[in-house]
Design a protein around this motif. Structure first.
Motif, mmCIF file in Angstrom:
data_model
loop_
_atom_site.group_PDB
_atom_site.id
_atom_site.type_symbol
_atom_site.label_atom_id
_atom_site.label_comp_id
_atom_site.label_asym_id
_atom_site.label_seq_id
_atom_site.Cartn_x
_atom_site.Cartn_y
_atom_site.Cartn_z
ATOM 1 N N ASP A 289 4.866 2.825 3.331
ATOM 2 C CA ASP A 289 4.289 1.755 2.535
ATOM 3 C C ASP A 289 2.895 1.441 3.037
ATOM 4 O OD1 ASP A 289 4.822 0.462 4.908
ATOM 5 O OD2 ASP A 289 5.769 -1.263 3.997
ATOM 6 N N SER A 290 2.192 0.651 2.267
ATOM 7 C CA SER A 290 0.841 0.237 2.612
ATOM 8 C C SER A 290 0.627 -1.191 2.125
ATOM 9 C CB SER A 290 -0.182 1.155 1.948
ATOM 10 O OG SER A 290 -1.492 0.647 2.144
ATOM 11 N N THR A 291 -0.139 -1.930 2.878
ATOM 12 C CA THR A 291 -0.510 -3.288 2.467
ATOM 13 C C THR A 291 -1.992 -3.355 2.110
ATOM 14 O OG1 THR A 291 -0.846 -3.901 4.778
ATOM 15 C CG2 THR A 291 1.310 -4.413 3.809
ATOM 16 N N GLY B 160 6.545 1.980 -5.822
ATOM 17 C CA GLY B 160 6.089 0.887 -6.652
ATOM 18 C C GLY B 160 4.849 0.219 -6.086
ATOM 19 N N PHE B 161 4.036 -0.316 -6.970
ATOM 20 C CA PHE B 161 2.857 -1.094 -6.602
ATOM 21 C C PHE B 161 3.199 -2.569 -6.739
ATOM 22 C CE2 PHE B 161 0.936 2.964 -7.645
ATOM 23 C CZ PHE B 161 0.016 3.097 -6.625
ATOM 24 N N ARG B 162 2.831 -3.366 -5.729
ATOM 25 C CA ARG B 162 3.101 -4.805 -5.733
ATOM 26 C C ARG B 162 1.902 -5.564 -6.292
ATOM 27 N NH1 ARG B 162 4.844 -2.771 -1.000
ATOM 28 N NH2 ARG B 162 3.061 -3.500 0.198
ATOM 29 N N LEU B 163 2.139 -6.282 -7.395
ATOM 30 C CA LEU B 163 1.073 -7.091 -7.996
ATOM 31 C C LEU B 163 0.962 -8.411 -7.262
ATOM 32 C CD1 LEU B 163 1.799 -6.553 -11.796
ATOM 33 C CD2 LEU B 163 0.205 -5.316 -10.332
ATOM 34 N N ALA B 164 -0.242 -8.939 -7.190
ATOM 35 C CA ALA B 164 -0.477 -10.198 -6.487
ATOM 36 C C ALA B 164 0.144 -11.368 -7.232
ATOM 37 C CB ALA B 164 -1.981 -10.427 -6.337
ATOM 38 N N SER B 165 0.773 -12.251 -6.481
ATOM 39 C CA SER B 165 1.252 -13.541 -6.989
ATOM 40 C C SER B 165 1.683 -14.387 -5.810
ATOM 41 C CB SER B 165 2.418 -13.370 -7.968
ATOM 42 O OG SER B 165 3.647 -13.338 -7.299
ATOM 43 N N LEU B 166 1.859 -15.651 -6.039
ATOM 44 C CA LEU B 166 2.253 -16.545 -4.954
ATOM 45 C C LEU B 166 3.684 -16.302 -4.490
ATOM 46 C CD1 LEU B 166 0.649 -19.889 -6.118
ATOM 47 C CD2 LEU B 166 -0.105 -18.353 -4.311
ATOM 48 N N LEU B 167 4.503 -15.676 -5.304
ATOM 49 C CA LEU B 167 5.899 -15.454 -4.939
ATOM 50 C C LEU B 167 6.130 -14.060 -4.373
ATOM 51 C CD1 LEU B 167 7.658 -17.204 -7.925
ATOM 52 C CD2 LEU B 167 7.276 -18.067 -5.627
ATOM 53 N N GLY B 168 5.100 -13.405 -3.907
ATOM 54 C CA GLY B 168 5.282 -12.107 -3.289
ATOM 55 C C GLY B 168 5.008 -10.931 -4.209
ATOM 56 N N ILE C 175 -3.745 -5.686 -6.741
ATOM 57 C CA ILE C 175 -2.513 -5.078 -6.251
ATOM 58 C C ILE C 175 -2.492 -5.258 -4.736
ATOM 59 C CG2 ILE C 175 -1.280 -2.890 -5.972
ATOM 60 C CD1 ILE C 175 -2.383 -2.131 -8.730
ATOM 61 N N LEU C 176 -1.360 -5.731 -4.226
ATOM 62 C CA LEU C 176 -1.252 -6.050 -2.806
ATOM 63 C C LEU C 176 -0.879 -4.863 -1.936
ATOM 64 C CD1 LEU C 176 0.628 -9.462 -3.030
ATOM 65 C CD2 LEU C 176 -1.813 -9.060 -2.696
ATOM 66 N N GLY C 177 -0.395 -3.793 -2.522
ATOM 67 C CA GLY C 177 0.010 -2.625 -1.745
ATOM 68 C C GLY C 177 1.045 -1.829 -2.498
ATOM 69 N N TYR C 178 1.691 -0.909 -1.811
ATOM 70 C CA TYR C 178 2.682 -0.045 -2.457
ATOM 71 C C TYR C 178 3.686 0.451 -1.436
ATOM 72 C CZ TYR C 178 -0.381 3.503 -0.434
ATOM 73 O OH TYR C 178 -1.134 4.246 0.429
ATOM 74 N N ASP C 179 4.774 0.998 -1.950
ATOM 75 C CA ASP C 179 5.725 1.730 -1.116
ATOM 76 C C ASP C 179 6.060 3.025 -1.849
ATOM 77 O OD1 ASP C 179 8.262 1.330 -2.775
ATOM 78 O OD2 ASP C 179 7.705 -0.749 -2.378
ATOM 79 N N ASP D 155 -5.068 7.443 -3.155
ATOM 80 C CA ASP D 155 -4.523 8.585 -2.427
ATOM 81 C C ASP D 155 -3.473 8.055 -1.464
ATOM 82 O OD1 ASP D 155 -6.034 10.700 -3.551
ATOM 83 O OD2 ASP D 155 -7.773 10.043 -2.383
ATOM 84 N N ILE D 156 -2.230 8.454 -1.695
ATOM 85 C CA ILE D 156 -1.125 8.011 -0.851
ATOM 86 C C ILE D 156 -0.925 9.051 0.242
ATOM 87 C CG2 ILE D 156 1.347 7.541 -0.785
ATOM 88 C CD1 ILE D 156 1.124 6.464 -3.599
ATOM 89 N N PRO D 157 -1.179 8.672 1.498
ATOM 90 C CA PRO D 157 -0.994 9.630 2.585
ATOM 91 C C PRO D 157 0.495 9.843 2.867
ATOM 92 C CG PRO D 157 -1.656 7.511 3.456
ATOM 93 C CD PRO D 157 -1.647 7.385 1.960
ATOM 94 N N ILE D 158 0.892 11.097 2.945
ATOM 95 C CA ILE D 158 2.290 11.450 3.203
ATOM 96 C C ILE D 158 2.301 12.333 4.447
ATOM 97 C CG2 ILE D 158 4.317 12.638 2.285
ATOM 98 C CD1 ILE D 158 3.087 12.120 -0.540
ATOM 99 N N LEU D 159 3.030 11.918 5.456
ATOM 100 C CA LEU D 159 3.104 12.692 6.685
ATOM 101 C C LEU D 159 4.507 13.250 6.861
ATOM 102 C CD1 LEU D 159 1.140 10.321 9.097
ATOM 103 C CD2 LEU D 159 0.296 12.353 7.927
ATOM 104 N N LEU D 160 4.652 14.563 6.684
ATOM 105 C CA LEU D 160 5.935 15.208 6.953
ATOM 106 C C LEU D 160 6.059 15.321 8.468
ATOM 107 C CD1 LEU D 160 6.202 18.176 4.427
ATOM 108 C CD2 LEU D 160 7.541 16.091 4.465
ATOM 109 N N LYS D 161 7.041 14.654 9.037
ATOM 110 C CA LYS D 161 7.232 14.685 10.484
ATOM 111 C C LYS D 161 7.765 16.048 10.916
ATOM 112 C CE LYS D 161 6.014 10.452 11.185
ATOM 113 N NZ LYS D 161 4.805 10.107 11.825
ATOM 114 N N LEU D 162 7.572 16.373 12.162
ATOM 115 C CA LEU D 162 7.924 17.672 12.712
ATOM 116 C C LEU D 162 9.345 18.140 12.362
ATOM 117 C CD1 LEU D 162 6.690 19.920 14.389
ATOM 118 C CD2 LEU D 162 7.513 18.784 16.427
ATOM 119 N N PRO D 163 10.394 17.299 12.466
ATOM 120 C CA PRO D 163 11.740 17.780 12.141
ATOM 121 C C PRO D 163 11.922 18.182 10.675
ATOM 122 C CG PRO D 163 11.866 15.756 13.415
ATOM 123 C CD PRO D 163 10.423 15.967 13.057
ATOM 124 N N ALA D 164 11.139 17.636 9.759
ATOM 125 C CA ALA D 164 11.287 17.952 8.330
ATOM 126 C C ALA D 164 10.540 19.223 7.929
ATOM 127 C CB ALA D 164 10.791 16.780 7.488
#
Length: 177
Positions: free
Chosen positions: A94-96, A140-148, A76-80, A110-119
């Motif tokens: 997102d993360s790569t 979504g999680f991005r699976l590895a492939s040559l087309l992204g 898996i190449l990363g997620y958003d 573990d997906i880090p979530i940062l609630l910014k000060l205004p929220a």
């Protein structure tokens, strides 16, 4: 006047590259995934962790479990992701970072979530006003492939009661017991 010819006609070039890309995709598992020979990873929600507030944000972490039902490893190449509270989008990111799922195995993310000060005031205000607070974590999680990569989507919805939310926050807000 003669024309200079530097290569095959454009139609031949397009066809040639399409054939090469299709052949390359077969080696990456995309064809097997699309045809149903390989199954996409399964994504399960394990929980949400609340950390102590910091000066400019409030860090949280969503733990997801990825399970590879296939007899071969999956990369898996990363997620958003997006996090919404009461239907209002609060955070996205997102993360790569690459993740390798062993054949027939699992991996926790573990997906880090940062609630910014205004929220933060808006989030606390909703928690204090309502008995139940609806949340949603999607991405979504991005699976590895040559087309992204192909994307394996996830969406988890739930509710937290005011009491549950306050109990989780009590350690950081200071208990008056």
């Amino acid at each position: 006047m003669s024309k200079l010819f530097y290569g095959p006609p454009p139609v031949v070039s397009v066809f040639f590259w399409c054939v090469i890309l299709i052949n390359l995709m077969t080696g990456c598992g995309v064809r097997e995934l699309a045809s149903g020979k390989l199954a996409p990873p399964e994504v399960g929600f394990q929980g949400l962790t609340i950390y102590p507030p910091e000066s400019e944000c409030w860090p949280l972490s969503a733990r997801l479990q990825l399970t590879n039902p296939n007899p071969e490893p999956m990369r898996i190449l990363g997620y958003d992701y997006e996090v919404a509270l009461e239907g209002e989008n609060l955070v996205q990111g997102d993360s790569t970072d690459a993740i390798t799922l062993p054949a027939g195995g699992t991996n926790q993310v573990d997906i880090p979530i940062l609630l910014k000060l205004p929220a933060i005031p808006k989030t606390l205000g909703v928690l204090l006003r309502q008995e139940k607070l609806r949340y949603e974590i999607a991405g979504g999680f991005r699976l590895a492939s040559l087309l992204g990569g192909m994307k394996v989507p996830f969406r988890f919805r739930g509710e937290i009661t005011r009491q549950e939310g306050l109990e989780r926050l009590r350690a950081y807000l200071g208990s008056k017991e």
